[in-house]
Design a protein around this motif. Structure first.
Motif, PDB file in Angstrom:
ATOM      1  N   PHE A   1     -27.706 -56.447 -14.220  1.00 31.47           N
ATOM      2  CA  PHE A   1     -27.192 -55.173 -13.737  1.00 31.47           C
ATOM      3  C   PHE A   1     -28.161 -54.046 -14.097  1.00 31.47           C
ATOM      4  N   CYS A   2     -28.683 -54.098 -15.304  1.00 30.49           N
ATOM      5  CA  CYS A   2     -29.627 -53.068 -15.724  1.00 30.49           C
ATOM      6  C   CYS A   2     -30.886 -53.090 -14.866  1.00 30.49           C
ATOM      7  N   GLU A   3     -31.316 -54.291 -14.529  1.00 35.61           N
ATOM      8  CA  GLU A   3     -32.486 -54.393 -13.656  1.00 35.61           C
ATOM      9  C   GLU A   3     -32.199 -53.698 -12.325  1.00 35.61           C
ATOM     10  N   ASP A   4     -31.017 -54.011 -11.804  1.00 35.09           N
ATOM     11  CA  ASP A   4     -30.616 -53.410 -10.530  1.00 35.09           C
ATOM     12  C   ASP A   4     -30.587 -51.895 -10.630  1.00 35.09           C
ATOM     13  N   LEU A   5     -30.022 -51.425 -11.742  1.00 37.85           N
ATOM     14  CA  LEU A   5     -29.900 -49.977 -11.917  1.00 37.85           C
ATOM     15  C   LEU A   5     -31.286 -49.334 -12.002  1.00 37.85           C
ATOM     16  N   LYS A   6     -32.169 -49.987 -12.724  1.00 39.50           N
ATOM     17  CA  LYS A   6     -33.511 -49.434 -12.878  1.00 39.50           C
ATOM     18  C   LYS A   6     -34.204 -49.348 -11.528  1.00 39.50           C
ATOM     19  N   ARG A   7     -33.971 -50.374 -10.756  1.00 40.12           N
ATOM     20  CA  ARG A   7     -34.574 -50.395  -9.427  1.00 40.12           C
ATOM     21  C   ARG A   7     -33.991 -49.266  -8.582  1.00 40.12           C
ATOM     22  N   LYS A   8     -32.704 -49.105  -8.754  1.00 38.01           N
ATOM     23  CA  LYS A   8     -32.032 -48.054  -7.995  1.00 38.01           C
ATOM     24  C   LYS A   8     -32.566 -46.686  -8.423  1.00 38.01           C
ATOM     25  N   LEU A   9     -32.796 -46.578  -9.704  1.00 43.35           N
ATOM     26  CA  LEU A   9     -33.315 -45.322 -10.249  1.00 43.35           C
ATOM     27  C   LEU A   9     -34.673 -45.008  -9.638  1.00 43.35           C
ATOM     28  N   LYS A  10     -35.451 -46.039  -9.501  1.00 42.28           N
ATOM     29  CA  LYS A  10     -36.776 -45.852  -8.889  1.00 42.28           C
ATOM     30  C   LYS A  10     -36.639 -45.432  -7.445  1.00 42.28           C
ATOM     31  N   ASP A  11     -35.702 -46.085  -6.773  1.00 38.18           N
ATOM     32  CA  ASP A  11     -35.448 -45.719  -5.379  1.00 38.18           C
ATOM     33  C   ASP A  11     -35.050 -44.255  -5.277  1.00 38.18           C
ATOM     34  N   LEU A  12     -34.171 -43.890  -6.163  1.00 34.77           N
ATOM     35  CA  LEU A  12     -33.669 -42.509  -6.135  1.00 34.77           C
ATOM     36  C   LEU A  12     -34.807 -41.522  -6.397  1.00 34.77           C
ATOM     37  N   ALA A  13     -35.603 -41.847  -7.361  1.00 36.16           N
ATOM     38  CA  ALA A  13     -36.720 -40.957  -7.694  1.00 36.16           C
ATOM     39  C   ALA A  13     -37.678 -40.832  -6.515  1.00 36.16           C
ATOM     40  N   PHE A  14     -37.882 -41.983  -5.897  1.00 36.10           N
ATOM     41  CA  PHE A  14     -38.788 -41.991  -4.747  1.00 36.10           C
ATOM     42  C   PHE A  14     -38.214 -41.149  -3.602  1.00 36.10           C
ATOM     43  N   THR A  15     -36.920 -41.335  -3.366  1.00 33.00           N
ATOM     44  CA  THR A  15     -36.254 -40.576  -2.311  1.00 33.00           C
ATOM     45  C   THR A  15     -36.308 -39.081  -2.619  1.00 33.00           C
ATOM     46  N   LYS A  16     -36.095 -38.807  -3.883  1.00 33.95           N
ATOM     47  CA  LYS A  16     -36.106 -37.404  -4.303  1.00 33.95           C
ATOM     48  C   LYS A  16     -37.481 -36.791  -4.036  1.00 33.95           C
ATOM     49  N   GLU A  17     -38.468 -37.484  -4.427  1.00 26.57           N
ATOM     50  CA  GLU A  17     -39.844 -37.033  -4.224  1.00 26.57           C
ATOM     51  C   GLU A  17     -40.092 -36.750  -2.740  1.00 26.57           C
TER      52      GLU A  17
ATOM     53  N   THR B   1     -30.679 -29.743   0.806  1.00 26.44           N
ATOM     54  CA  THR B   1     -30.330 -29.344  -0.580  1.00 26.44           C
ATOM     55  C   THR B   1     -29.110 -30.095  -1.054  1.00 26.44           C
ATOM     56  N   ARG B   2     -28.168 -30.329  -0.089  1.00 24.83           N
ATOM     57  CA  ARG B   2     -26.988 -31.092  -0.496  1.00 24.83           C
ATOM     58  C   ARG B   2     -27.390 -32.514  -0.903  1.00 24.83           C
ATOM     59  N   VAL B   3     -28.283 -33.055  -0.116  1.00 31.13           N
ATOM     60  CA  VAL B   3     -28.779 -34.395  -0.434  1.00 31.13           C
ATOM     61  C   VAL B   3     -29.439 -34.387  -1.809  1.00 31.13           C
ATOM     62  N   MET B   4     -30.185 -33.311  -2.057  1.00 34.79           N
ATOM     63  CA  MET B   4     -30.859 -33.199  -3.347  1.00 34.79           C
ATOM     64  C   MET B   4     -29.839 -33.203  -4.483  1.00 34.79           C
ATOM     65  N   GLU B   5     -28.788 -32.460  -4.277  1.00 42.73           N
ATOM     66  CA  GLU B   5     -27.732 -32.424  -5.308  1.00 42.73           C
ATOM     67  C   GLU B   5     -27.167 -33.820  -5.533  1.00 42.73           C
ATOM     68  N   GLU B   6     -26.887 -34.464  -4.394  1.00 44.38           N
ATOM     69  CA  GLU B   6     -26.353 -35.830  -4.490  1.00 44.38           C
ATOM     70  C   GLU B   6     -27.303 -36.732  -5.258  1.00 44.38           C
ATOM     71  N   LEU B   7     -28.562 -36.554  -4.891  1.00 44.81           N
ATOM     72  CA  LEU B   7     -29.586 -37.373  -5.544  1.00 44.81           C
ATOM     73  C   LEU B   7     -29.582 -37.147  -7.050  1.00 44.81           C
ATOM     74  N   GLU B   8     -29.566 -35.850  -7.407  1.00 42.24           N
ATOM     75  CA  GLU B   8     -29.568 -35.508  -8.834  1.00 42.24           C
ATOM     76  C   GLU B   8     -28.375 -36.149  -9.529  1.00 42.24           C
ATOM     77  N   LYS B   9     -27.244 -36.045  -8.846  1.00 41.40           N
ATOM     78  CA  LYS B   9     -26.019 -36.570  -9.430  1.00 41.40           C
ATOM     79  C   LYS B   9     -26.118 -38.086  -9.608  1.00 41.40           C
ATOM     80  N   ALA B  10     -26.604 -38.717  -8.563  1.00 45.94           N
ATOM     81  CA  ALA B  10     -26.732 -40.184  -8.614  1.00 45.94           C
ATOM     82  C   ALA B  10     -27.681 -40.600  -9.729  1.00 45.94           C
ATOM     83  N   ILE B  11     -28.784 -39.837  -9.838  1.00 44.98           N
ATOM     84  CA  ILE B  11     -29.752 -40.164 -10.892  1.00 44.98           C
ATOM     85  C   ILE B  11     -29.095 -40.019 -12.262  1.00 44.98           C
ATOM     86  N   GLY B  12     -28.369 -38.903 -12.398  1.00 47.73           N
ATOM     87  CA  GLY B  12     -27.689 -38.662 -13.675  1.00 47.73           C
ATOM     88  C   GLY B  12     -26.726 -39.774 -14.012  1.00 47.73           C
TER      89      GLY B  12
END
Lengths: 857, 442
Positions: free
Chosen positions: A178-194, A219-230
């Motif tokens: 699960f942690c691996e999955d989350l880390k991958r997701k985190l990377k995805d999120l960061a990439f999307t954010k970028e 900007t709404r997406v950005m907020e969502e992204l931030e939230k998801a990352i958090g």
């Protein structure tokens, strides 16, 4: 009219009875009393079984696996799954589900009845985590279903422990995944954010209305992204605070390594598979599939982790949960494999009759310390100084104001102490001492041919039990374990100078304290100091088990190794109060004689385990036949009881019969040390050194008797020449064995006879117990032997007169003295402080032999 | 077969010419426990006592092993390339050392504390047969075909080669720096004289008459008497001062050369400065060296030659080891009454052996025949030597490459009782310690 009406109804009633159809009679007119069925409802299934079920978010409660695979019979598993899964135990705790914050759930366990099916179940809920599941949770449930309620109640603690260990394995594998999955997701999120940030910057230059609209949505997406990352980081943080079960970790690594190794060979083929999965931005279905694929291939490769290519993901919008979720195996990786093998082993042990389980539980209380345990035929008989007894004895030594402390220290035993501490902290359960793995789950007499010395005790191993036996070594090594203490004893025994005195003990003591206090570092250091010793230790063990079957062992084979340097994972989580208690408790255990760390460890069990096993070839089978067949059987048993090596010799063609004979007779072998071994078939001539270590041997007679049994040995052994049906052995003149053999004619079955002889063993060993405590350990004795010139002849007569007062006459006194001596020898061997007595001594038996023939004519 | 099961033994025992067999159950044999050591890989030849608990054994596998009677093996000394023939223990500068002479023509010095080879001496040109220490002048002497005199650092002091190609087998150190050296049938007296500051060996005289066959034993009985014995069975008693033969024991006047020497003396055991036990062929005898009288004669003690004799177990038994693989324990079968001790001309050591026979037949007219009290049988080949460890037991070695320690089972059992009791008591104390530490922690 009234009467007529009555008569009609009466008629009708009679008819109804005949037709068995009374639907139109009002319910209140029907007889209220239904006699209760005096018999328990016969269950719809014959044997116990384990069921794993899941509350699937798509299909609802769903039974997944049963152990055994055909377990349960007519039992309605679907219905039962609904019953047990219909409550969300995790949600009952309001604090958890309150603010929608992700939490890691503890297991829940309960006993449940299914009266209609005549079933009782132990139900153990646990939660796994899946990035694709609703709320990330996947509720699972383990259930042990049996028709015997008592079994569950009596052994409740044990079941809880065992199941916790099972879920521990599941959960460890799952959390890693699960942690691996989350880390991958985190990377995805960061990439999307970028990606979004660059788009926003690009859009900042243009000012059209359309763009502004998109901009706000961005900007709404950005907020969502931030939230998801958090959110994701918070979950990751939660997992990172979990304690790591070092043992599982090591095991995983081992399995990873072997898997890697295997995969490297087929790497070229699988490489093409990796490529496409990641970049496709297809449907959820596809994504799930790709992840599934990638995790099964790649997560295990830590090298690939860095090279993971993040991708754009959608954060807003709704998720559809119509995807087939990952299976248990996919969720837990190796964890599932480990857990399933644990479960299977538990099932094998626990599905036996409850009588056997209770007896084993009772006897397991006196198994420790093994050094003062008297076993006859490798079954527990009496412990001369059981652990509990020592604790009781110690109480008077304490000062009154300390008594409260002492009480808490001596409370029950360490087991309860450990379980309570581990449940309180909710940390990962480490395997505590597993009584059942100490006792092999079922004894099936199995001979492995050849006179190879290492496989001598193969007699007692059922090949499929070997994992559990191995496990015993590892299980015992856990927690505040004795195992490394034991190793230390070994090491000190090797390195110690001859004049090691009480100092050693204090040393060990302080060692244990510091290591327990310091947590992990202590044991590691200790082990680091004596790697060679440990290797030897393991080597010996593996030698012993080399006859094992391979397939069931691939999981466990590394366990022994991995556990050897096992640190103490529990310590970190114990608060100061418990740590003191534990320290004290383990200190107590150190003082006592500890499990002998002899190179050859003989498994010791409970005789009920044999009797209830399904095997027709348990030790002692056909014993009655043998006793009836050979008129000299009583003298033969006497020889075995009094520690005289018995050699059954015969031509190769009689090998089978001789082995049968040995299987039957091995129930009479006292002791479980390396000095009392049984060899079903030996092909070399017996030497004087063999006399010391072997107690029952089947010997191939090649040529004459003189060739295989040299004259030197012949004086000290009893010989049964199978070919000539002649026995040379000291004759028995006593009471106990007479009654034992006489009873043989009265009892009709081997099983009942074997149960009976256990009572004789117990009676005799109680005499030995008395002799040990009242004579050997008595004070008068110490004064006497302190004198330099001890008169052996006088000593001998004192012993004899003492035994006579216990009602033990000449031949029986040999037996009693041998048993006592056996215990003393075990105690000295197990204690490193007696470095002066590590030598094997061979008893020379000058008793004169008589010739007996099986045919009195 | 009947022999093995030890039946009808009593009748045989009465017959003088048959070897007695041991009584059933051997109630008087205290050695009911053995420890078997298989560390040697070839015939073990000799055992030498180091101190109360240690001994060294030499074997044809070219090694020497230091043992502790209770603990087992301490060190293995590996270095010689041929079997070790003689050993000598001594203390130098507070270090216990062992000198070993070997057929490889070297002497090696070993440190008994570290197990290291401290020195190798290669002066000899032939097999070394004997090593002695001459304490009065702090010298060592070794014998091969030449006789070498060494100082304490094993530097050669003097070397003489009296006879070409004749091995010297025994050296006996007498008072006044005199040495009696046996070579084949001859005994020769040497004296160590100081010329300037150098010691020299000088031949004084030959002891006459010579033995008819090769000399097997050379032992000192007292300050004034020593004995030599040879293959033909003759035992000569010599006075140390005059060096004349005072007695000739066991002399067969009509001795004819025989290839297997039916009366050969293998071992001499001096007792109480007056008596000597001699292992003669398959039996043993006790002689009074002053009167020349044979006090005990047991001509058929074993099935094969007797190799060694010793009073063991605090003098309770006479033990004889033999090439038949057994050690037999001899003594008086009757209960020994302590009152006879005072009246007897024998000291305590032998009184056990003779028992009441002493009182009734004193002086004995017929040689006394002791009873066989026990038989220690665990070697599967000839027993070459054994060593008495008092009440602790025996150490024996043999051709089967085993070293066996024989222990008193009852005594060992009682020792174990004590150890266990001590440890249990200690546990009680330990527990108090634990509690107090907990108390402190609280």
């Amino acid at each position: 009219m009234f009467a007529a009406g009555y008569s009609v109804s009466d008629d009708q009633m009679l008819n109804d009875v005949d037709d068995t159809e009374n639907s139109h009679i009002p319910a209140d007119l029907l007889p209220v009393f239904t006699p209760p069925n005096p018999w328990p409802i016969s269950p719809n299934f014959e044997n116990d079984f384990i069921m794993i079920s899941e509350f699937c978010e798509i299909e609802g409660p769903n039974p997944l696996i049963t152990i055994p695979s055909d377990g349960g019979g007519d039992f309605d598993k679907e219905q039962f799954a609904v019953n047990i899964m219909s409550v969300d135990y995790n949600a009952t705790n309001s604090s958890r589900a309150a603010n929608g914050v992700f939490t890691i759930y503890d297991d829940t366990c309960l006993l449940q009845e299914e009266l209609s099916e005549g079933a009782h179940a132990y139900v153990h809920h646990f939660t796994l985590y899946d990035i694709h599941a609703r709320g990330f949770v996947r509720p699972f449930c383990l259930a042990y279903i049996t028709s015997e309620k008592n079994k569950l109640v009596v052994h409740f603690d044990k079941i809880i422990n065992k199941f916790k260990k099972v879920t521990e394995a599941f959960k460890y594998g799952n959390s890693r995944n699960f942690c691996e999955d989350l880390k991958r997701k985190l990377k995805d999120l960061a990439f999307t954010k970028e990606n979004h940030v660059s788009k926003l910057q690009y859009m900042a230059t243009s000012e059209t209305v359309d763009d502004i609209k998109t901009k706000t949505s961005y900007t709404r997406v950005m907020e969502e992204l931030e939230k998801a990352i958090g959110e994701t980081t918070q979950i990751l943080n939660q997992f990172s605070t979990l304690k790591v079960n070092k043992r599982l970790e090591r095991r995983f690594k081992k399995m990873d390594a072997s898997e890697n190794h295997r995969r490297q060979r087929v790497h070229s083929q699988s490489a093409s598979l990796h490529g496409d999965g990641y970049h496709s931005e297809g449907s959820e279905m596809e994504k799930g599939f790709s992840i599934r694929k990638c995790q099964s291939n790649e997560i295990l490769d830590s090298g690939h982790e860095a090279s993971y290519q993040p991708k754009l993901i959608k954060v807003d919008g709704y998720r559809k949960f119509d995807v087939n979720l990952r299976s248990l195996q996919e969720l837990c990786l190796w964890g599932a494999k480990i857990a399933m093998s644990k479960l299977k082993r538990f099932y094998k042990h626990f599905s036996r009759r409850s009588e056997a389980l209770s007896m084993e539980k009772m006897e397991s209380n006196i198994v420790k310390p093994a050094s003062s345990l008297l076993t006859i035929g490798r079954t527990v008989t009496v412990n001369f100084i059981p652990e509990n007894y020592v604790q009781c004895c110690k109480v008077p030594y304490h000062h009154p104001h300390q008594s409260s402390v002492c009480k808490t220290c001596n409370v029950d035993d360490r087991i309860s102490l450990m379980t309570c501490s581990s449940t309180n902290t909710g940390g990962p359960l480490t395997d505590d001492e597993d009584v059942y793995s100490f006792l092999p789950s079922s004894f099936e007499a199995k001979f492995i041919t050849g006179s190879d010395f290492a496989s001598t005790e193969s007699l007692y191993y059922d090949a499929s039990d070997i994992p559990s036996i191995r496990d015993s070594s590892s299980d015992a090594s856990s927690d505040f374990n004795e195992d490394w203490v034991e190793i230390m004893e070994l090491s000190s025994q090797r390195s110690s100078s001859p004049n090691h005195d009480s100092g050693t003990c204090t040393d060990k003591h302080s060692n244990s304290n510091t290591s327990l206090g310091d947590g992990i570092s202590g044991p590691q250091q200790t082990n680091g100091g004596v790697p060679q010793t440990m290797d030897d230790f393991i080597l010996d063990k593996t030698q012993l088990y080399d006859s094992s079957d391979r397939d069931s062992l691939d999981v466990d084979s590394d366990m022994v190794h991995s556990d050897t340097e096992k640190p103490n994972p529990e310590n970190n989580c114990i608060n100061s109060q418990t740590s003191i208690l534990v320290r004290c408790a383990s200190g107590n255990s150190l003082d006592k004689f500890h499990v002998p760390s002899e190179p050859i460890q003989v498994p010791v069990g409970c005789y009920v385990s044999w009797l209830t096993s399904n095997s027709s070839r348990f030790p002692g089978c056909k014993l009655r036949k043998i006793l009836n067949q050979y008129s000299f059987a009583i003298h033969l048993i006497y020889a075995l009881f009094s520690g005289r090596t018995v050699i059954i010799t015969g031509h190769l063609k009689h090998q089978k019969e001789i082995k049968h004979l040995i299987t039957a007779l091995c129930v009479f072998i006292p002791g479980h040390s390396s000095h009392s071994q049984i060899i079903p078939w030996y092909t070399k001539p017996i030497t004087i050194a063999d006399v010391g270590r072997l107690k029952l041997v089947g010997l191939a007679k090649e040529g004459s008797l003189h060739r295989v049994i040299p004259g030197v040995v012949r004086n000290y052994v009893s010989i049964f020449d199978f070919d000539k049906q002649v026995m040379y052995t000291p004759s028995y003149k006593g009471n106990y064995l007479q009654t034992l053999v006489a009873q043989c004619r009265l009892l009709r079955s081997d099983v009942s006879f074997l149960a009976y002889i256990q009572s004789v063993f117990l009676e005799m060993s109680s005499k030995a117990f008395l002799f040990y405590h009242a004579y050997c350990l008595a004070d008068h004795n110490s004064k006497q032997s302190n004198e330099h010139f001890m008169n052996s002849a006088e000593e001998k007569s004192t012993i004899n007169s003492f035994l006579a007062r216990l009602g033990i006459t000449d031949a029986d006194s040999h037996i009693i003295m041998y048993w006592t001596e056996l215990i003393k020898q075990q105690q000295l061997n197990s204690n490193s402080r007696f470095a002066s007595f590590p030598l094997k001594s061979i008893r020379l038996d000058y008793r004169i032999c008589s010739k007996f023939s099986s045919n009195p004519s | 077969m009947a022999l093995f099961w030890r039946s009808n033994r009593s009748e045989q025992a009465k017959n003088k010419n048959t070897v007695p067999t041991v009584e059933a159950n051997q109630p008087l044999n205290p050695f009911t426990e053995i420890q078997v050591f298989t560390d040697h890989t070839d015939i073990v030849r000799q055992i030498l006592k180091v101190d109360a608990t240690r001994c060294v054994s030499s074997s044809d596998d070219c090694t020497v092993i230091l043992w502790d009677v209770e603990l087992g093996i301490l060190f293995t000394f590996v270095g010689h390339s041929r079997p070790v023939t003689c050993m000598l223990c001594y203390v130098s500068e507070n270090t216990e050392l062992l000198a070993t002479g070997s057929s490889d023509k070297t002497i090696r010095i070993w440190n008994l504390h570290t197990g290291e080879c401290a020195q190798t001496v290669t002066e000899h040109a032939s097999n070394i047969k004997c090593l002695v220490s001459i304490s009065s002048s702090e010298l060592f002497c070794s014998a091969s075909e030449e006789l070498c005199l060494w100082d304490t650092d094993w530097k050669i002091v003097h070397k003489i080669r009296p006879n070409e190609d004749v091995q010297m087998n025994h050296i006996l150190v007498l008072s006044d720096d005199r040495l009696v050296v046996s070579a084949a049938t001859k005994l020769t007296l040497y004296k160590i004289i100081l010329i300037g500051d150098v010691y020299r060996l000088q031949i004084l005289k030959n002891c006459l008459p010579h033995h008819r066959e090769n000399i097997r034993c050379l032992v000192s009985i007292s300050d004034s008497v020593f004995c030599s014995a040879s293959l033909d069975g003759a035992i000569s008693v010599w006075s140390t001062h005059a060096l004349n033969c005072t007695q000739e024991l066991n002399k067969f006047e009509d001795y004819k050369e025989h290839y297997n020497f039916p009366h050969s003396v293998q071992y001499l055991l001096p007792i109480q400065e007056r008596y000597v036990f001699a292992a003669i062929a398959n039996g043993f005898s006790l002689y009074d060296v002053f009167t020349g009288k044979c006090l005990v004669n047991m001509s058929n003690a074993h099935f094969s030659s007797v190799t060694s004799l010793a009073m063991i177990y605090g003098g309770e038994f006479l033990a004889s080891s033999s090439e038949d693989g057994t050690i037999r324990l001899w003594g008086c079968n009757e209960k020994h009454s302590p009152t006879t001790e005072a009246t007897s001309e024998f000291k305590k050591e032998l009184s056990h052996f003779f028992g009441n026979n002493l009182q009734s037949t004193s002086p004995p007219k017929q040689p006394y025949q002791p009873s066989l009290l026990g038989q220690c049988m665990a070697h599967s080949g000839a027993i070459n030597a054994f060593l008495d460890c008092g009440r602790e037991g025996l150490v024996s070695c043999g051709a089967d490459s085993l070293l066996i320690m024989w222990k008193d089972g009852i005594r060992q059992s009682s020792k174990r009782n004590n150890l266990i009791r001590e440890s249990l008591l200690l546990n009680g104390c330990m527990d108090e310690l634990t509690v107090s530490s907990v108390h402190l922690a609280c």
